[in-house]
Structure formats: C-alpha cells, structure tokens
Design a protein around this motif. Structure first.
Motif, PDB file in Angstrom:
ATOM      1  N   LYS A   1      13.983  -4.916  -5.268  1.00 36.25           N
ATOM      2  CA  LYS A   1      12.784  -4.480  -4.554  1.00 36.25           C
ATOM      3  C   LYS A   1      11.888  -3.676  -5.484  1.00 36.25           C
ATOM      4  CE  LYS A   1      11.268  -1.947  -0.440  1.00 36.25           C
ATOM      5  NZ  LYS A   1      10.150  -1.315  -1.146  1.00 36.25           N
ATOM      6  N   CYS A   2      10.613  -4.055  -5.515  1.00 36.09           N
ATOM      7  CA  CYS A   2       9.604  -3.272  -6.215  1.00 36.09           C
ATOM      8  C   CYS A   2       8.254  -3.607  -5.575  1.00 36.09           C
ATOM      9  CB  CYS A   2       9.592  -3.557  -7.715  1.00 36.09           C
ATOM     10  SG  CYS A   2       9.051  -5.221  -8.157  1.00 36.09           S
ATOM     11  N   ASP A   3       7.212  -2.886  -5.963  1.00 34.39           N
ATOM     12  CA  ASP A   3       5.907  -3.070  -5.329  1.00 34.39           C
ATOM     13  C   ASP A   3       5.369  -4.484  -5.503  1.00 34.39           C
ATOM     14  OD1 ASP A   3       6.153  -0.460  -4.673  1.00 34.39           O
ATOM     15  OD2 ASP A   3       4.682   0.300  -6.110  1.00 34.39           O
ATOM     16  N   LYS A   4       5.517  -5.049  -6.698  1.00 34.92           N
ATOM     17  CA  LYS A   4       4.993  -6.389  -6.955  1.00 34.92           C
ATOM     18  C   LYS A   4       5.725  -7.441  -6.128  1.00 34.92           C
ATOM     19  CE  LYS A   4       3.301  -5.496 -11.645  1.00 34.92           C
ATOM     20  NZ  LYS A   4       3.392  -5.882 -13.078  1.00 34.92           N
ATOM     21  N   LEU A   5       7.055  -7.280  -6.004  1.00 36.33           N
ATOM     22  CA  LEU A   5       7.822  -8.235  -5.196  1.00 36.33           C
ATOM     23  C   LEU A   5       7.481  -8.102  -3.716  1.00 36.33           C
ATOM     24  CD1 LEU A   5      11.341  -8.069  -6.903  1.00 36.33           C
ATOM     25  CD2 LEU A   5       9.618  -9.874  -7.107  1.00 36.33           C
ATOM     26  N   ASP A   6       7.236  -6.860  -3.269  1.00 37.29           N
ATOM     27  CA  ASP A   6       6.843  -6.669  -1.871  1.00 37.29           C
ATOM     28  C   ASP A   6       5.491  -7.323  -1.586  1.00 37.29           C
ATOM     29  OD1 ASP A   6       9.135  -5.272  -1.369  1.00 37.29           O
ATOM     30  OD2 ASP A   6       8.230  -3.287  -1.560  1.00 37.29           O
ATOM     31  N   ALA A   7       4.540  -7.169  -2.513  1.00 39.19           N
ATOM     32  CA  ALA A   7       3.235  -7.804  -2.349  1.00 39.19           C
ATOM     33  C   ALA A   7       3.369  -9.325  -2.340  1.00 39.19           C
ATOM     34  CB  ALA A   7       2.294  -7.358  -3.458  1.00 39.19           C
ATOM     35  N   ALA A   8       4.256  -9.850  -3.200  1.00 39.10           N
ATOM     36  CA  ALA A   8       4.475 -11.300  -3.237  1.00 39.10           C
ATOM     37  C   ALA A   8       5.083 -11.800  -1.932  1.00 39.10           C
ATOM     38  CB  ALA A   8       5.380 -11.653  -4.416  1.00 39.10           C
TER      39      ALA A   8
ATOM     40  N   VAL B   1      -7.097 -10.157   3.411  1.00 39.55           N
ATOM     41  CA  VAL B   1      -6.130  -9.205   2.867  1.00 39.55           C
ATOM     42  C   VAL B   1      -5.134  -8.842   3.962  1.00 39.55           C
ATOM     43  CG1 VAL B   1      -5.825  -6.928   1.817  1.00 39.55           C
ATOM     44  CG2 VAL B   1      -7.867  -8.288   1.298  1.00 39.55           C
ATOM     45  N   GLY B   2      -3.883  -8.684   3.579  1.00 37.79           N
ATOM     46  CA  GLY B   2      -2.864  -8.262   4.525  1.00 37.79           C
ATOM     47  C   GLY B   2      -1.945  -7.237   3.909  1.00 37.79           C
ATOM     48  N   TYR B   3      -1.544  -6.264   4.715  1.00 37.53           N
ATOM     49  CA  TYR B   3      -0.551  -5.294   4.242  1.00 37.53           C
ATOM     50  C   TYR B   3       0.338  -4.877   5.405  1.00 37.53           C
ATOM     51  CZ  TYR B   3      -3.558  -1.511   6.132  1.00 37.53           C
ATOM     52  OH  TYR B   3      -4.306  -0.694   6.937  1.00 37.53           O
ATOM     53  N   GLU B   4       1.492  -4.302   5.076  1.00 43.88           N
ATOM     54  CA  GLU B   4       2.469  -3.954   6.092  1.00 43.88           C
ATOM     55  C   GLU B   4       2.071  -2.691   6.841  1.00 43.88           C
ATOM     56  OE1 GLU B   4       6.625  -5.558   4.063  1.00 43.88           O
ATOM     57  OE2 GLU B   4       5.956  -3.508   3.689  1.00 43.88           O
ATOM     58  N   SER B   5       2.440  -2.659   8.110  1.00 44.75           N
ATOM     59  CA  SER B   5       2.243  -1.445   8.891  1.00 44.75           C
ATOM     60  C   SER B   5       3.204  -0.369   8.398  1.00 44.75           C
ATOM     61  CB  SER B   5       2.508  -1.723  10.377  1.00 44.75           C
ATOM     62  OG  SER B   5       3.847  -2.170  10.556  1.00 44.75           O
ATOM     63  N   GLY B   6       2.795   0.866   8.570  1.00 49.47           N
ATOM     64  CA  GLY B   6       3.628   1.967   8.097  1.00 49.47           C
ATOM     65  C   GLY B   6       2.873   3.273   8.110  1.00 49.47           C
ATOM     66  N   CYS B   7       3.323   4.195   7.271  1.00 50.60           N
ATOM     67  CA  CYS B   7       2.747   5.543   7.277  1.00 50.60           C
ATOM     68  C   CYS B   7       1.313   5.574   6.763  1.00 50.60           C
ATOM     69  CB  CYS B   7       3.623   6.472   6.440  1.00 50.60           C
ATOM     70  SG  CYS B   7       3.748   6.007   4.702  1.00 50.60           S
ATOM     71  N   THR B   8       0.859   4.539   6.068  1.00 47.10           N
ATOM     72  CA  THR B   8      -0.521   4.528   5.571  1.00 47.10           C
ATOM     73  C   THR B   8      -1.531   4.221   6.676  1.00 47.10           C
ATOM     74  OG1 THR B   8      -0.209   2.214   4.901  1.00 47.10           O
ATOM     75  CG2 THR B   8       0.121   3.922   3.220  1.00 47.10           C
ATOM     76  N   GLY B   9      -1.068   3.780   7.820  1.00 47.77           N
ATOM     77  CA  GLY B   9      -1.932   3.624   8.980  1.00 47.77           C
ATOM     78  C   GLY B   9      -2.939   2.494   8.866  1.00 47.77           C
ATOM     79  N   PHE B  10      -4.078   2.669   9.548  1.00 44.16           N
ATOM     80  CA  PHE B  10      -5.072   1.612   9.681  1.00 44.16           C
ATOM     81  C   PHE B  10      -6.374   1.926   8.950  1.00 44.16           C
ATOM     82  CE2 PHE B  10      -2.412   1.666  13.504  1.00 44.16           C
ATOM     83  CZ  PHE B  10      -1.932   0.371  13.513  1.00 44.16           C
TER      84      PHE B  10
ATOM     85  N   THR C   1      -3.088  -4.060  -9.766  1.00 40.74           N
ATOM     86  CA  THR C   1      -2.661  -2.772  -9.219  1.00 40.74           C
ATOM     87  C   THR C   1      -3.820  -1.787  -9.306  1.00 40.74           C
ATOM     88  OG1 THR C   1      -0.352  -3.141  -9.859  1.00 40.74           O
ATOM     89  CG2 THR C   1      -1.023  -0.864  -9.410  1.00 40.74           C
ATOM     90  N   PHE C   2      -4.039  -1.056  -8.213  1.00 39.31           N
ATOM     91  CA  PHE C   2      -5.120  -0.077  -8.159  1.00 39.31           C
ATOM     92  C   PHE C   2      -4.518   1.290  -7.854  1.00 39.31           C
ATOM     93  CE2 PHE C   2      -6.540  -4.182  -6.556  1.00 39.31           C
ATOM     94  CZ  PHE C   2      -7.586  -4.470  -7.426  1.00 39.31           C
ATOM     95  N   ALA C   3      -5.085   2.321  -8.482  1.00 35.52           N
ATOM     96  CA  ALA C   3      -4.568   3.678  -8.300  1.00 35.52           C
ATOM     97  C   ALA C   3      -5.729   4.655  -8.274  1.00 35.52           C
ATOM     98  CB  ALA C   3      -3.583   4.035  -9.413  1.00 35.52           C
TER      99      ALA C   3
ATOM    100  N   VAL D   1       0.835  -1.206   0.000  1.00 34.84           N
ATOM    101  CA  VAL D   1       0.000   0.000   0.000  1.00 34.84           C
ATOM    102  C   VAL D   1       0.869   1.254   0.000  1.00 34.84           C
ATOM    103  CG1 VAL D   1      -1.852   1.218   1.191  1.00 34.84           C
ATOM    104  CG2 VAL D   1      -1.757  -1.276   1.265  1.00 34.84           C
ATOM    105  N   HIS D   2       0.543   2.158  -0.912  1.00 35.93           N
ATOM    106  CA  HIS D   2       1.186   3.466  -0.969  1.00 35.93           C
ATOM    107  C   HIS D   2       0.117   4.555  -0.961  1.00 35.93           C
ATOM    108  CE1 HIS D   2       5.228   1.883  -1.757  1.00 35.93           C
ATOM    109  NE2 HIS D   2       4.614   0.950  -2.483  1.00 35.93           N
TER     110      HIS D   2
END
Length: 381
Positions: A96-103, A56-65, A33-35, A12-13
C-alpha cells in the motif's frame, strides 16, 4: 461512464494529493503528485491539460467534501467514492502506498461494470449543520460515559445505587436523591475521595457542555433552511428537536433517495444476506452507512412499550395537513407493528426496536420529501 474520456483517481491527504489518470480511448496514463497550500489549484490546472471531458474521483474520509465542492465550482466534475465500496485484494492490502491507492481508484472509475458507490456531496451549509448535529450526539455520549465512570468507580469501592420505587423498580440515577446519596458516601482513602470528586465534577462539566450544544442546535433548527423539516419530523413519535435536526442535516436532500429501501440500506438496518445456490441465510443488520442517525432512531424507540396511541403535542411552527396526516398514520402504524412483533410474533424487544427504527427512517424520508415538495411549490409561487 461513456461521456468521459479521462478518469483521474486522487489519493487525498492533508498536505498532498497523489493522482493517476487514464485515457480510456488510447490507454495512455499519467501520474502526478501535488503538495502545499495550492495543491487543489495545481490539480485543477493539470486536469485541464488532459484530454477531456475528464472526471476526478477520490475516497471519502477525513478530508471531507471541500475539494469536491471547489472542483465543481470551477467546472471540473468530481465524485467522492465511498471508501468501503472499493474492493481491496490481499495484494492491495500487503502493498500500500499513495500511488497504488490512486491507481486502485482510477481502475474502479474506468471499469465499465461499476462496483462502487458515490457519496452525496452536501453544500457547505448542510455539512456545517451535519457537524453541529453530530457534535450534539458526541456530547451526549460523553455525558453517558462520564456517568458510567462514576458508577464503575463506586462499584470497585463497594458502593452501588439501590434505591427502588414502591413497585420494586430501580430509581433513576443523577437525580437530586442520587446526588444526596453521592455526597453522603465516605471512602476509605482520601485520594479515592479526591478521585470521586473529580469524576463527579467531570459529569457536571459535560452536562453543562451538552446543554450548551443543545441550545445551539435548537437555535440552528429555527433557521428558515431547517425549521419546516424540524417542525414536520417532530410530529413523529420518538423524535425531538435534536433528532429531527440530525435527520434533516444527515439527509440534506430527501429526494436524493429513490425509495424507502434505499434509505434503510443507507442507515444499515437491512439484514445481512449470504446466498449460494439453493442456500440462503440472513443475519443481523449490516450497520453500514450512517451510524449517527441509526443509533438516534433506535434510541428513540426505547419507550415504545410505554407509548400510547395519542396525538403528539404540536411544537411552535406550522405543519401542513398532508404532513400531519402522514405523521398520524406513521405513529399509529409503528405502534401497532411494535405490539404485533412483541406480543403476537414473540420477537425480542431489541429486534422489534430495530425493525421500527428502520421503518421510522422510511417515514422520515417520506415526510421530508413531502416538505421538500411543499417548499418547492411555495418558492415557485
């Protein structure tokens, strides 16, 4: 994990979401990919087309909850994965890229041997209170940093505060006497005088800001959601209204922790461990998890050597006899333990403070759980 058929990893960005999904029954994978502004809605529609049940799962970070709450409100399960618990190989770091991070996220989610931790998702009210409490912490840090800038600037120009008490201790700075001394200083260069005036003015501005934010915290702490917890936690020595509000906001729900040790792990006050075969070594504390609360509790232990074994004064508010008894027991135990660590065991003052802060976090958890049970009982009756 067995109740889910499809796992969706999302990187998530701010303006995009890169997803990778896998069906653990068939091994089939999907990428998307969604934008744009409606990216979360598009993600929801796509997840509903996948074989269910899905998570669905995503990493914690600046995008919050926010995304986790929105998905949960629409009936889609979502977990926020603590970013530090996802293992990264050298290859992952080199490419490192978005697709690899999602994988990488979906690979960990679908792993039968779970190696990551999920963050607790606070409500919008709890997250707002947490941000206010952290804003107060940052404001106090800004005051401290601006004062240090003044002191460092004066040292470079050959001036240092050296007023002492009758016992020989250095007097406190930023008192009326200190400001009189500041105003009496004369530097060699007019530009340096201008810089000093600006640095002192910056201190004044930040002190006003800190006071204004403190008032906001005290006002928020009086709301029914937080007041019972703040009143109870203020019965513990070394905890004022701002620290009590910070603890209540950071915990959110005290009973989400099954034990006091998990609380110590959460604030990073347990020792590091490195064991191999018959060799076992322990190091300093891990400093993982919640740094805001950890620093606040350690700073609250700075006056332990001068603390007296007396009953702490009651602030406005009601505290049950059970909470009062727990707080009294905690204060006696922590003061006695600190004195044993320093005077009998010969531990350094700093180590003793960290040990007491770790125990303090556990007492906060115990008192908070007691208040939660009382609040639940009163709501049922």
């Amino acid at each position: 994990m067995g109740k889910y058929t499809t796992f969706v990893g999302a990187d998530v960005h701010a303006r995009s979401i890169s997803c990778r999904a896998v069906n653990v029954a068939t091994g089939e994978t999907w990428s998307k990919t969604f934008a744009g502004e409606g990216k979360v809605i598009s993600l929801e529609e796509w997840v509903r087309t996948l074989p269910g049940p899905a998570i669905v799962g995503y990493e914690s970070g600046c995008t919050g909850f926010d995304m986790a709450r929105r998905l949960a409100a629409d009936g889609i399960e979502c977990e926020v994965i603590a970013v530090t618990t996802i293992p990264r190989s050298t290859k992952d770091k080199a490419h490192k890229c978005d697709k690899l991070d999602a994988a990488a996220i979906v690979r960990e989610m679908a792993n039968p041997v779970r190696g990551y931790s999920s963050a607790w998702v606070p409500s919008a009210e709890e997250e707002a209170a947490r941000e206010l409490a952290r804003l107060k912490v940052r404001a106090a840090e800004e005051v401290k940093a601006s004062k240090q800038r003044v002191a460092c600037f004066l040292i470079k120009h050959g001036h240092a505060w050296n007023e002492r008490t009758e016992s020989g201790n250095l007097r406190k700075t930023w008192t009326a006497a200190y400001r009189t001394w500041l105003n009496s200083l004369r530097l060699d260069d007019p530009t340096s005088e201008l810089v000093l005036n600006e640095l002192v003015a910056a201190v004044d501005r930040r002190m006003v800001e800190d006071g204004r934010i403190r008032s906001l915290v005290e006002k928020e702490a009086e709301k029914p959601r937080w007041k019972p917890y703040v009143d109870a936690l203020c019965r513990l020595s070394g905890i004022d209204v701002c620290t009590a509000f910070l603890a209540a906001a950071e915990f959110g729900s005290f009973e989400r922790f099954p034990s006091g040790r998990r609380v110590s792990c959460w604030i990073g006050t347990i020792p590091r461990n490195s064991s191999s075969g018959e060799k076992e070594a322990h190091g300093g504390i891990t400093k993982d998890g919640n740094s805001f609360l950890r620093r606040a509790l350690i700073e609250g232990c700075c006056g332990m050597q001068n603390r007296k074994n007396t009953v702490k004064g009651m602030r406005d508010g009601f505290v049950s006899p059970a909470v009062e008894a727990m707080a009294h027991k905690a204060n006696e135990r922590m003061l006695g333990r600190y004195r044993r660590l320093v005077n009998e065991s010969g531990k350094s003052v700093n180590k003793a403070k960290v040990a007491i802060a770790s125990e303090m976090a556990r007492w906060i958890w115990a008192v908070g759980c007691q208040v939660e049970r009382e609040q639940g009982a009163s709501a049922d009756s």
